[in-house]
Design an enzyme around this catalytic site. Structure first.
Site, PDB file in Angstrom:
ATOM      1  NE  ARG A   1      -5.462   5.600   9.316  1.00  0.00           N
ATOM      2  CZ  ARG A   1      -5.787   4.672   8.425  1.00  0.00           C
ATOM      3  NH1 ARG A   1      -5.085   3.544   8.369  1.00  0.00           N
ATOM      4  NH2 ARG A   1      -6.793   4.862   7.580  1.00  0.00           N
TER       5      ARG A   1
ATOM      6  NE  ARG B   1      -4.762   5.797   3.203  1.00  0.00           N
ATOM      7  CZ  ARG B   1      -5.466   5.049   4.040  1.00  0.00           C
ATOM      8  NH1 ARG B   1      -5.950   5.575   5.148  1.00  0.00           N
ATOM      9  NH2 ARG B   1      -5.707   3.774   3.760  1.00  0.00           N
TER      10      ARG B   1
ATOM     11  CG  HIS C   1      -9.139   6.467   1.446  1.00  0.00           C
ATOM     12  ND1 HIS C   1      -9.036   6.218   0.095  1.00  0.00           N
ATOM     13  CD2 HIS C   1      -8.554   5.412   2.070  1.00  0.00           C
ATOM     14  CE1 HIS C   1      -8.416   5.062  -0.088  1.00  0.00           C
ATOM     15  NE2 HIS C   1      -8.119   4.549   1.097  1.00  0.00           N
TER      16      HIS C   1
ATOM     17  CD  GLU D   1      -3.078  -0.992   2.155  1.00  0.00           C
ATOM     18  OE1 GLU D   1      -4.103  -1.674   2.007  1.00  0.00           O
ATOM     19  OE2 GLU D   1      -2.904  -0.247   3.140  1.00  0.00           O
TER      20      GLU D   1
END
Length: 489
Positions: A364, A270, A228, A117
């Site tokens: 995060r 992100r 997101h 990821e």
């Protein structure tokens, strides 16, 4: 009458929230406890919606140190290094426990199948069925909780206040009545439902944090709200939106516009990808994920849950582009806790997304949330079990009229407009002044005020907090607030 029904539970630790963090705490406690769940177990829990999986350095070419380095890099200078190291070091043991408990993590032959990821330097994401990780983990933990005679789950029960005496906790008010206890664990999740486009269930409005703040607990890093990059985009869609997992980009899917051209690097942190997508949309483009050629296994087989969401909108991801845009997803801030999960209010602990351990910093790292929830739930349980808690006796507490009406303002729209991906002083000040009159009667307005106040104080851009009027990084300190730091309306 309700208080009498709760009398046999007096003195037991009370866990507010039944997501992964709350259930982990309940299962690791060595003493009887009570779990407050505002919905039936497994419903309205963000943990059940988690797709990508859980990050842990269990691969042959990986290590907890590498995992820590990636976490610190994503955190943009605000992660707490010793907490990052402690949690990443705990990850392999957490996976061993979950495997022993029966989590069916995907495998390639005899080895665990590890996804990649964004912002991870190694394949280290354990998953179930490609995109069903959270649901599978939660189902397993729910079965274990239901089999435990020592865990009492009060489904359909909300926290309505914390009662203190002499500066420490003596009980909790619930929608079922008053429950005396000298120990409460806030595991009530994040604040995603305060925004009009979110991946979170509608119950995640920060209710547990708000009651803790009203009782005097400190909050920290409230300005850091992670969007997101790739939520499934529908026409005129607001409220909760299906997520298109980070693992899709990790598997090779590309971000393209209506011309088919790429416009950003897909595997950046992100916050960077989300802002790039938002800017491209604001400049008049549509944005899509092109996952049609990501491997020999068809997308619909590899990511069945995402496929179901796409098909419900008439999109076949095996043959068509997937329309996406950013949506509020995760809150890095929360109740200020120490290494054992203790808040600044004696008798009150916190874990999971409602807590701020210092792991995530300003941004995060993908798939660290399920890890943190499980690990910190265990730590809180160990801390509670080892603490000398004052004994409490059952006593009637006069019911307090619950006053938490919805804000008279369109709070979700205001939060998205002024405390979203891009912020400035004018908008944040307008948001704060608009909602300030509601903070003493509305928990949603109170948490929104903490976000706005913290964002106003951080006059810089860092991670998920981006001030268009202060684009540089200049403030490496964390933002700590209590309710007394907010002005009276």
């Amino acid at each position: 009458m309700k208080d009498i029904l709760l009398s046999h539970l007096a003195g037991q630790p009370v866990i507010v929230g039944a997501g992964l963090a709350g259930l982990s705490a309940a299962l690791h406690l060595r003493q009887p406890c009570v779990v407050l769940s505002p919905a039936p177990l497994g419903h309205e829990a963000a943990s059940s919606l988690a797709q990508g999986g859980i990050a842990a350095a269990v691969g042959a070419e990986d290590s907890p140190d590498l995992h820590a380095q990636d976490t610190l890099a994503a955190g943009a200078g605000l992660s707490v290094p010793h907490m990052v190291k402690r949690i990443t070091n705990s990850a392999p043991d957490a996976i061993r426990t979950l495997l022993e408990w029966g989590i069916p993590f995907a495998k390639k032959g005899e080895a665990l199948d590890l996804h990649l990821e964004a912002a991870h330097s190694r394949h280290r994401i354990l998953h179930v069925g490609g995109d069903g990780s959270g649901a599978a983990i939660m189902q397993t933990l729910i079965k274990r909780v239901r089999s435990r005679d020592t865990v009492t789950v009060l489904e359909g029960t909300r926290l309505e206040g914390l009662v203190t005496e002499g500066g420490r906790l003596i009980g909790v008010r619930t929608s079922q009545g008053f429950l005396p206890t000298s120990c409460c664990v806030i595991a009530s999740g994040g604040i995603g439902a305060l925004y009009d486009c979110t991946t979170s269930p509608g119950t995640l409005t920060g209710n547990g944090m708000a009651h803790a703040a009203r009782a005097g607990a400190r909050l920290v890093d409230m300005e850091f709200t992670q969007f997101h990059p790739t939520a499934l985009k529908g026409f005129g869609q607001t409220g909760r939106r299906p997520l298109v997992s980070e693992a899709v980009r990790g598997a090779g899917a590309l971000l393209v516009d209506e011309t088919g051209n790429r416009f950003t690097e897909e595997l950046q942190p992100r916050d960077i990808v989300a802002r790039a997508i938002s800017a491209h949309i604001q400049s008049g483009h549509d944005v899509f994920l092109d996952a049609r050629g990501i491997g020999k296994t068809p997308f619909s087989v590899r990511f069945s849950a995402i496929t179901a969401s796409c098909m419900a909108m008439g999109i076949d991801p095996d043959a068509q582009l997937i329309p996406v845009s950013p949506a509020m997803h995760y809150h890095m801030g929360g109740l200020d806790v120490d290494e054992q999960g203790r808040t600044s209010l004696p008798g009150l602990w916190a874990c999971g997304e409602a807590a701020c351990t210092g792991l995530h910093g300003a941004n995060r790292l993908a798939s660290n949330s399920l890890l943190e929830a499980f690990v910190t739930g265990k730590w809180v349980a160990e801390s509670v079990d080892s603490s000398m808690l004052p004994r409490v006796q059952f006593r009637a507490i006069a019911p307090r009229e619950v006053s938490n009406p919805p804000s008279v303002h369109d709070l979700a729209s205001l939060m998205s407009q002024y405390a979203g991906l891009l912020r400035d002083e004018r908008g944040l000040q307008a948001l704060f002044e608009t909602i300030l009159p509601d903070i003493h009667v509305s928990n949603e307005a109170l948490i929104a005020a903490f976000v706005a106040s913290s964002a106003l104080r951080r006059r810089e851009s860092r991670g998920s907090h981006w001030r268009t009027d202060f684009p540089n990084q200049t403030m490496p300190n964390r933002t700590v607030l209590t309710i007394t730091d907010l002005p009276s309306p």
